[in-house]
Design a protein around this motif. Sequence first.
Motif, mmCIF file in Angstrom:
data_model
loop_
_atom_site.group_PDB
_atom_site.id
_atom_site.type_symbol
_atom_site.label_atom_id
_atom_site.label_comp_id
_atom_site.label_asym_id
_atom_site.label_seq_id
_atom_site.Cartn_x
_atom_site.Cartn_y
_atom_site.Cartn_z
ATOM 1 N N THR A 188 -78.498 28.842 -26.947
ATOM 2 C CA THR A 188 -78.170 30.078 -25.189
ATOM 3 C C THR A 188 -78.841 31.178 -25.986
ATOM 4 O OG1 THR A 188 -76.509 31.391 -26.438
ATOM 5 C CG2 THR A 188 -76.467 29.260 -24.135
ATOM 6 N N ARG B 243 -82.766 32.143 -24.512
ATOM 7 C CA ARG B 243 -83.363 31.474 -22.529
ATOM 8 C C ARG B 243 -84.128 32.051 -22.566
ATOM 9 N NH1 ARG B 243 -77.097 33.316 -21.250
ATOM 10 N NH2 ARG B 243 -77.167 35.378 -21.544
ATOM 11 N N SER C 42 -84.785 23.624 -17.060
ATOM 12 C CA SER C 42 -83.469 23.611 -17.071
ATOM 13 C C SER C 42 -82.686 22.204 -18.266
ATOM 14 C CB SER C 42 -82.673 24.081 -16.537
ATOM 15 O OG SER C 42 -83.030 25.553 -16.025
ATOM 16 N N SER D 189 -84.907 21.116 -20.766
ATOM 17 C CA SER D 189 -84.419 21.736 -21.998
ATOM 18 C C SER D 189 -83.107 21.109 -22.388
ATOM 19 C CB SER D 189 -84.049 23.120 -22.362
ATOM 20 O OG SER D 189 -84.135 23.662 -22.829
ATOM 21 N N TYR E 206 -74.402 24.252 -21.397
ATOM 22 C CA TYR E 206 -75.824 25.370 -21.780
ATOM 23 C C TYR E 206 -76.990 25.083 -20.365
ATOM 24 C CZ TYR E 206 -80.223 25.412 -23.519
ATOM 25 O OH TYR E 206 -81.993 25.349 -24.228
ATOM 26 N N PHE E 207 -77.050 23.728 -19.823
ATOM 27 C CA PHE E 207 -78.059 23.386 -18.680
ATOM 28 C C PHE E 207 -77.390 24.650 -17.620
ATOM 29 C CE2 PHE E 207 -77.982 22.087 -14.399
ATOM 30 C CZ PHE E 207 -79.454 21.551 -13.934
ATOM 31 N N LEU F 240 -78.433 27.293 -18.387
ATOM 32 C CA LEU F 240 -79.796 28.435 -18.193
ATOM 33 C C LEU F 240 -80.293 28.440 -17.455
ATOM 34 C CD1 LEU F 240 -82.664 28.928 -20.502
ATOM 35 C CD2 LEU F 240 -83.184 26.210 -20.065
ATOM 36 N N PHE F 241 -80.413 27.518 -16.471
ATOM 37 C CA PHE F 241 -80.514 27.109 -15.108
ATOM 38 C C PHE F 241 -80.028 28.967 -14.582
ATOM 39 C CE2 PHE F 241 -79.704 25.423 -10.973
ATOM 40 C CZ PHE F 241 -80.749 25.321 -10.138
ATOM 41 N N LEU G 177 -82.083 31.887 -15.204
ATOM 42 C CA LEU G 177 -84.018 31.724 -14.863
ATOM 43 C C LEU G 177 -83.491 31.979 -13.321
ATOM 44 C CD1 LEU G 177 -85.249 28.379 -16.762
ATOM 45 C CD2 LEU G 177 -84.035 31.404 -17.564
#
Lengths: 266, 299
Positions: A75, A78, A123, A126, A160-161, A164-165, A168
Amino acid sequence: MLRLLKIDLTKLANYRAFNVLIGLYAVLIVSIPISVIEFLKWLKVKGAEFEGFDPMKIPVLHFTDIWQNTTYVYTFLRFFLAIVIILSVSNEFSYKTIRQNIIDGLSRVDFIKSKLATILLLSFGSAALVFFTCLITGLIYTPNLDYGDIFVGSEFVFAYFLDLFAFLIFTFFLTVLFKRSALTVFMLLLYRPIELTIIGLLPDNWDFIGDYFPMQALTRLIEIPFPRYWFQEIQDYIAFDAVAVVLVYIVLFVAAIHYKLKNSDL
Amino acid sequence: METVLSIKNLTKRYGRLTAVNNLSLEVQKGNVFGILGPNGSGKTTTLGILLDVIRRTSGEFYWFGQEPTKEMRKRIGAILETPIFYPYLSATKNLEIVAQIKGVSKDNIDPALKKVELFDRKDDNFKTYSLGMKQRLSIASALICDPEVMILDEPTNGLDPQGIAEIRELIKSIAKDGKTIILASHLLDEVQKVCSHFCVLKKGTLLYSGLVDDIDKGIINVEVGAASGNLEEVLKAYPNAAKITEENGKFVVELKEGGAAELNKYLFENSIEASHLLTLKKSLEKQFLELLAESDNAA
């Protein structure tokens, strides 16, 4: 939606900074577990005495610990992808290409969708890379592998997805707000300390509000796992309320981006 | 006649400043419509509103008789102000983005590049282009969807005389294909040379709208020069002369009726042989300055 994604990818595919940052990010994802293993091996070879304890036996990269350990560390990476988003969006403003895109026949909503599609792809891509990196690393290094254990804890890849999503999209929002890349990077770096300060200043009976701040909610998705190695209790599951809060923030940020772009002269 | 664009009472305010003030206009199919005005008269703001990049304060406009949508914009080829492209992408890649947005085939890219003579440089990055090439690329990008309407905002801005001539020829050849062209400019000569219709804006207000050909109609001025000393007296005695002014040793005669031929005959009968005889075309420039001066007097 696919058409809009294709448009945005055409813009990025030949953009050197994009390729460099994405490449660097992917290399880091893959190389972090390798370096940790090599480091542990090096400790062993050096004959470091841990009172007869073999450092290779620390289960950081073993199933089932690996999922939370690696995703927690990842994380922090990112920011690489955040810079990709900042550049991709701020370029549209500084080159005025957002204006030309709309003149050519994109609607403002289409523009937002095309950027969101890229964020979703980044995302997802990744998260997929993280999933396979963890899976392969775990398969290689877990001693006495029990196949039933492999995917236990892999829900952290989903966390994690989501992390990140949401991050972002937050970055996208900041860039639409500030427009210039350097200023946005600065604000992004400044935001978390400000949030922590506010949380620290909250009176005791208002403490719970802190969990509902956007970045705090994100860090609560994957809690720090390492204290378990010195026998402290950790949260080794994904808190449901953190997921809910993050989802609400995603909707709020997208709505704010839409509101900002809908009403502005470009 | 089919109306391509109609604007009704369009207004845009930026705080206390009114950039476009209650503007109403109509553009018919096949017109080459020039929008004239000094810098800051609201030309680009108006076009920006028509293309949805600037929010209007009030008023309406219709493309092809319908409410404006993104689908309308896909049928329009437009460039506002400077050419805008991704500097790190080649001409082809840049036009691919435009083609994808407009939903047209990529096969249209090469012919458009050939038309503006950029085909040889199609794989070079946009940032390596000269200003003239950038302008030509934006025309190529406007042409890519075979648009029904082209909007050009100061298309010859910053170009050298040769570049200006090239762009002008290009506009004329596009107009010959029957396309409607809306051209904003502060270069009067340019509008007079390529446009069929024109309007004049000042501080966001419409001063005049009409045909370019109408400019010459009305009063005729003839410039006369002769070796003879009593030219002025003879001219003053001419019954059709409304006004006579001397300019650099020649006389400009404003005629009530008749033309240069009648005047020449009259002079000859009075035994003056004109060495110089020229019917002055009223230029758009003159008309434009008169309109601006009138509006200043009115204000």
